[in-house]
Scaffold this motif. Structure first.
Motif: not given
Length: 712
Positions: A52-58, A263-271
């Protein structure tokens, strides 16, 4: 961080891949703004699956955080975190902070036992956010409960004395939060401090798992964190939040924290670790053999006088993107040998199976044995020997693939040289390949700007002049977005500026520049001894000449080689000119493929661009579908003070096969690499297409990995 394409997959496939639109489990990812598995701000023992990998901003006032994570194993989670803030402990202001987080699973959940994990936050950063924790999770129906104990920043709530102090007095004292230039793990401070704090929470899933409601009691009360000379406001340690999965790969996060801020955030993730569904492959499926009209067996002399048969065999494989160099037809011993290069797929056994089908389709049962020799960079890497009648029966379903494999032999090299083949020179030179790919050129975590980037289009061309000689080139053009004009120069280095003037290259290269123009010549000195000579513009900052030798015994897990380069620094406009700076670099490198967990260990020792000497250790983990995660670190005779922030060179990289996010089967992929701090110490130069990763892709081991797919 740079993203580029090793093989053509089409712009649409690459853009989709870069933004993570890959089918995955929407329930799997629980990632906090700091990049570790958790609810709102507290850790959990749940971990994403391997691959799994992911990129997040918060955004949680006053912190802006960007994190990238990867899970090379089910039991290991790693993330890189960047935080932009004017808050610091001990009332010392800071602008940017970088850190590495690690979490290890200690026990899996069972009917009565909770899942248990231990973690390190800011394990090798400045120590500003350094924390350690032990946490457990237990799921009851749709509720997932967590409970843990925190040290460091997670212990600011000071609920109780540190129980480890009863074991050893050293656990009662914790070092200062900030540590010199950073980048060095402060092992002596782990799990230390006079007091600890407890934390815990619960997650409730509904709407089929797309909506998660969360509540937690945080261990940190923020009394040690300041803004403009005042402690951060915190009226409660209770945080609440909700995560909503917009798609299987995009998650939106909303929270109310400390009783004070939203607080808010966005997570883009994939397996990415999964076997590709055959229905997604655009490779033409093999023609069923029961529909093939087998030519009748011909006499020996007649069989070799039919050029239309050779054309048919050659064309059949070209349609499958398997390119034939030579074909030998021994009608006396009823044995055929084909030398071929596989551009069909990463699975070398699939290409061998397609050759067997092409032979049966063209020559019927005239040959009882087929040798398929894999050719990479002009070198013969493996020889698969098939019984054509047994293959035919397996393809028709009369025998199982297991029975076929029992009658299949694999050798590292063929007995016959292709210059002795019946038909040679079937690969006509020169051959051409060209295309255009999108790319992302970026500068993350710089000294002034948090993120600066540029979208590009990169036309490329490759010319194969002979079996051994290849020339490649690419040019980069701005596309839609470019804010490199905001870049500021880095602080002055105590070493020759071999890398720290990267910002000047990015700023002054303008809207277009020459990305690469290099020639690679490959040769064989002796069995298992391979060589390469390269020349040209190797990379964004350097060009010159390079030489490499590699000893790679067939079937061995070990290999060793050396490389030496003489390079000059390119002009800042990145055209054809060079500056006066020259450097000679060289390394002796050892490779080891571990039999456990598909781990590769690479150790190189030698001289780097700035004239420093030392060693680089590279550890990577690969998956069955070609996905690879890696980390590297370099320590040279440059001191931490001379090196500057970060203390020594280190970084992460990832290779994602095109198949993961493309409907077209291909042998290439996307490579992403990132250094935590770009400095001048321990800097290597790219010097052409390296031998080991090229040749290891088509060896005997690679065939065995894909052997079960020989009938695909």
């Amino acid at each position: 961080m740079r993203v580029f394409l090793a093989k053509v997959c089409g712009p649409r496939a690459l853009w989709l891949g870069l933004f993570g639109f890959v089918v995955t489990n929407a329930n799997a990812e629980q990632i906090t703004p700091m990049g570790f598995p958790g609810l709102v701000q507290t850790p959990v023992a749940r971990m994403p699956q391997a691959g799994s990998v992911g990129l997040g901003f918060a955004r949680q006032e006053p912190y802006d955080s960007l994190n990238f994570y990867a899970s090379p194993f089910d039991w290991l989670h790693a993330s890189v975190r960047y935080t932009d803030t004017n808050v610091a402990q001990s009332r010392v202001n800071t602008v940017h902070d970088k850190g590495i987080n690690l979490q290890f699973r200690l026990a899996q959940e069972s009917l009565w036992r909770p899942q248990i994990a231990v973690g390190l936050i800011d394990a090798a950063g400045t120590g500003l956010f350094s924390s350690e924790y032990l946490v457990m999770n237990k799921r009851i129906h749709d509720f997932d409960f967590s409970l843990g104990m925190g040290w460091g920043r997670f212990a600011a709530g000071r609920d109780m004395t540190n129980p480890l102090g009863q074991i050893d007095d050293r656990f009662e004292t914790r070092e200062s939060a900030t540590r010199g230039e950073g980048g060095v793990p402060a092992v002596s401070s782990w799990f230390s401090g006079r007091e600890v704090a407890l934390f815990g929470g619960v997650r409730y899933s509904l709407l089929g798992g797309r909506l998660d409601l969360k509540a937690e009691w945080e261990g940190n009360d923020y009394s040690d964190e300041f803004r403009r000379g005042e402690s951060l406001k915190s009226s409660t340690r209770l945080n609440v939040g909700a995560d909503y999965s917009v798609t299987d790969n995009i998650k939106l996060k909303l929270s109310y924290e400390r009783g004070e801020v939203l607080g808010f955030g966005v997570l883009i993730h994939a397996s990415l670790n999964r076997q590709l569904e055959r229905s997604r492959r655009a490779v033409r499926p093999p023609k069923p053999l029961d529909e093939v009209g087998f030519p009748e067996v011909r006499a020996e002399s007649e069989g070799l006088q039919r050029p239309e048969q050779l054309r048919r065999f050659h064309q059949r494989l070209r349609e499958d993107r398997v390119f034939v160099h030579a074909l030998d037809l021994d009608t006396v011993n009823k044995e055929a040998t084909v030398w071929q290069t596989n551009n069909l797929t990463r699975e070398s056994a699939v290409a061998a199976g397609r050759s067997a089908r092409a032979l049966l389709d063209t020559y019927g049962r005239e040959f009882e044995k087929l040798n398929v020799v894999s050719v990479v960079a002009g070198r013969e890497r493996s020889n698969v020997t098939l019984d054509t009648e047994i293959f035919r029966q397996a393809a028709l379903g009369a025998l199982s693939v297991e029975e076929l494999l029992l009658e299949t032999d694999v050798a590292p090299v063929p007995e016959k040289d292709w210059q002795e083949a019946t038909y040679t020179g079937l690969a006509k030179y020169p051959t051409f390949a060209f295309g255009i790919t999108p790319a992302l050129r970026s500068n993350i975590g710089g000294p002034v700007n948090f993120y600066v980037g540029q979208l590009q289009l990169k036309p490329f061309a490759s010319i194969q002049l002979s079996r051994n000689l290849n020339v490649t080139t690419s040019w980069a053009f701005d596309f839609l977005y470019d804010d490199f004009d905001r870049l500021q120069p880095r602080e002055t280095s105590l070493l020759p500026p071999v890398r720290t003037d990267l910002e000047r290259y990015q700023r002054e290269s303008g809207g277009s520049y020459l990305d690469k123009l290099e020639a690679n010549y490959y040769f064989t000195v002796a069995p298992s001894v391979y060589g390469r000579v390269s020349a040209g513009i190797f990379e964004e900052m350097y060009g010159g000449i390079g030489h490499e030798m590699l000893y790679m015994p067939p079937g061995s897990r070990f290999a060793v080689g050396y490389n030496i380069n003489r390079v000059k620094k390119r002009d800042f406009d990145l055209r054809f000119g060079f500056q006066d700076f020259e450097a000679t670099t060289g390394h002796v490198t050892g490779y080891y493929e571990s039999p456990f967990s598909r781990i590769r260990v690479v150790l190189s020792v030698g001289r780097y661009l700035a004239g420093d000497t030392g060693a680089t250790l590279d550890l990577s983990k690969s998956f069955r579908n070609g996905l690879r995660f890696g980390v590297f670190a370099t320590k040279t005779n440059v001191s931490s003070r001379e090196f500057g922030e970060g203390s020594f060179d280190k970084g992460v990289y990832m290779f994602i096969p095109i198949n993961v996010f493309s409907t077209r089967e291909a042998a290439g992929g996307v490579s992403i690499s990132h250094r935590f701090i770009l400095r001048d110490g321990g800097a290597k130069v790219s010097d052409g297409r390296a031998l080991y990763p090229t040749l290891s892709n088509e060896g005997v081991d690679r065939y065995y990995e894909s052997a079960s797919e020989i009938l695909e």
